[in-house]
Write an enzyme that holds these catalytic residues in place. Structure first.
Site, PDB file in Angstrom:
ATOM      1  N   GLU A 326     -52.571 -11.228 -16.665  1.00 49.50           N
ATOM      2  CA  GLU A 326     -51.629 -10.312 -16.016  1.00 49.50           C
ATOM      3  C   GLU A 326     -50.716 -11.110 -15.081  1.00 49.50           C
ATOM      4  O   GLU A 326     -49.500 -10.981 -15.121  1.00 49.50           O
ATOM      5  CB  GLU A 326     -52.414  -9.268 -15.229  1.00 49.50           C
ATOM      6  CG  GLU A 326     -51.546  -8.303 -14.439  1.00 49.50           C
ATOM      7  CD  GLU A 326     -52.354  -7.434 -13.497  1.00 49.50           C
ATOM      8  OE1 GLU A 326     -51.794  -6.437 -13.010  1.00 49.50           O
ATOM      9  OE2 GLU A 326     -53.530  -7.751 -13.215  1.00 49.50           O
ATOM     10  N   HIS A 327     -51.317 -11.916 -14.229  1.00 51.48           N
ATOM     11  CA  HIS A 327     -50.576 -12.807 -13.328  1.00 51.48           C
ATOM     12  C   HIS A 327     -50.927 -14.250 -13.671  1.00 51.48           C
ATOM     13  O   HIS A 327     -52.104 -14.581 -13.818  1.00 51.48           O
ATOM     14  CB  HIS A 327     -50.961 -12.571 -11.863  1.00 51.48           C
ATOM     15  CG  HIS A 327     -50.820 -11.162 -11.402  1.00 51.48           C
ATOM     16  ND1 HIS A 327     -51.856 -10.245 -11.471  1.00 51.48           N
ATOM     17  CD2 HIS A 327     -49.768 -10.499 -10.848  1.00 51.48           C
ATOM     18  CE1 HIS A 327     -51.443  -9.091 -10.978  1.00 51.48           C
ATOM     19  NE2 HIS A 327     -50.182  -9.212 -10.600  1.00 51.48           N
TER      20      HIS A 327
END
Length: 434
Positions: A326-327
């Site tokens: 996601e990050h």
């Protein structure tokens, strides 16, 4: 396996490597699925009455007025500090600048003489924003959802949140021109937005995070013909950091912990070709963890997290793409040089001075991101999610005549006679007019 266990990737078998990149399991139990289905049907049938019953049952709150009044919003604004209001304004400005730049120019081309094709965008007419409640209200998500909705030109933007709604959420909604805010949370809020009630309007698309019941409700309404579209599949938060020997261990540790504190099902991973860096980051994590008020929750997340030593940075990139975080934070000497090799990530943060917190709040990028491996096919939330594309075509007589035989041949090959006839009839009219 504790987080301070340093793993040598190249000493692991292929199966062990696969296990290392597995995320904490998420699945809606049969009981959640059934409960949510019952809530959806009940709200659809009984409307506001059902919403009030669920508020009493789940939120332990008696709700008289489902819609938050303008006076309540004004009072909430008065209770907030000027410092927080100013910080929100700065964040909105950054988000607005980045998302305005995402506007697509119209496409208008002649594919051949006399055949004009266009692509235009239109806003999704009505959207519903869901913002969870709890001890840490996610007012920043209001900014991330309502700002692009306004830029896109959505005619109706409404928000639901469990009562009592935090002052920060109410002010953020006002700041971003949300038209109506409703005291309703959980799966029942998703049902209200999807089907409409006497108070809550039905919307075309629903955005926002939530617990397992909210996530399941969004999934179910998106699959019902009478429901609503949703933003994206949701899962636990996650971050992967690629760091070389030039990274600052305290910075890396703080970024890992900032994600781990979201919840016990969050996952954080460090990839580094430097074993000493992995050791120093593990030590920094322990030091910083001791100072965190959410240390217990954060430590639970670390149980499913990894410190992995690789052969080189190229292998770090390869593993990161396989995981699809996601990050993705890249703290290396030449961080930007690695970007071209990244194929799957929700949002990427480059260098020592780009903490994930910047993207979470105020850099301008959106913090609503695909998780749980969905980065392989899904993108970070953006202006396009609040819009739809529409194509337009116009053929002159000359353009139609030039394409007619091609269309007839293709339609005949697919045995779609009516398609072919729609062209042949026009060809015959043109012959008669000649």
């Amino acid at each position: 396996m504790s987080f301070n266990t340093i793993i040598d990737w190249n000493s692991c078998t292929a199966e062990q490597q696969r296990q290392l990149l597995m995320r904490p399991a998420i699945s809606a139990s049969e009981s959640i699925t059934r409960t949510v289905n019952d809530i959806l049907d009940n709200v659809k049938t009984r409307g506001d009455e059902a919403l009030r019953e669920y508020s009493a049952k789940f939120d332990k709150t008696t709700v008289t007025a489902l819609k938050v009044s303008a006076d309540e919003i004004a009072a909430a604004s008065e209770r907030l500090s000027d410092e927080l209001k100013q910080a929100m304004a700065v964040a909105v400005k950054s988000i607005e600048t980045f998302h305005t730049a995402q506007k697509l120019p119209p496409v208008d081309v002649e594919t051949q003489l006399g055949v004009r094709c266009q692509q235009v965008t239109r806003p999704v007419a009505s959207v519903g924003l869901y913002i969870p409640g709890g001890s840490a209200p996610l007012f920043s998500t209001v900014l991330m959802l309502a700002t692009p909705a306004r830029i896109a030109g959505c005619k109706k933007v409404v928000l639901c949140s469990p009562p009592p709604i935090a002052d920060e959420i109410l002010y953020a909604a006002q700041l971003c021109d949300v038209q109506d805010v409703f005291n309703v949370g959980g799966a029942q809020a998703i049902a209200a937005l999807a089907f409409g009630t006497e108070s809550v309007p039905k919307v075309d698309k629903i955005f926002g995070p939530g617990n397992a019941f909210v996530t399941e409700a969004k999934r179910q309404v998106s699959q019902r013909l009478d429901g609503a579209a949703i933003d994206m599949p949701a899962g636990p938060s996650e971050v992967l950091v690629i760091a070389d020997s030039g990274a600052t261990p305290d910075f890396v540790a703080s970024d890992l912990l900032s994600q781990a504190e979201h919840g016990p099902d969050s996952q954080v991973i460090l990839l580094t070709p430097d074993a000493d860096m992995a050791r120093r980051v593990a030590e920094a994590v322990e030091r910083q963890l001791a100072e965190l008020p959410r240390a217990e929750t954060t430590r639970q997340a670390l149980n499913a997290s990894r410190l992995i030593v690789t052969k080189d940075l190229a292998q770090c990139v390869e593993i990161s793409n396989q995981y699809g975080p996601e990050h993705l934070i890249i703290q290396t000497r030449n961080a930007r040089e690695l970007v071209d090799g990244i194929t799957s990530a929700g949002s990427v943060f480059l260098g020592d001075w780009s903490p994930e917190s910047a993207g979470d709040y105020a850099s301008g990028t959106n913090h609503v991101l695909p998780t749980y491996g969905y980065t392989a096919t899904c993108s970070s939330l953006g202006l396009a999610d609040f819009q739809k594309r529409m194509t337009v075509q116009e053929l002159s007589k000359e353009g139609f005549s030039a394409l007619a035989s091609t269309i007839e041949t293709l339609a005949a090959a697919e045995r779609l006679t009516a398609h072919k006839n729609a062209v042949t009839l026009r060809v015959n009219v043109l012959k008669e007019q000649a």
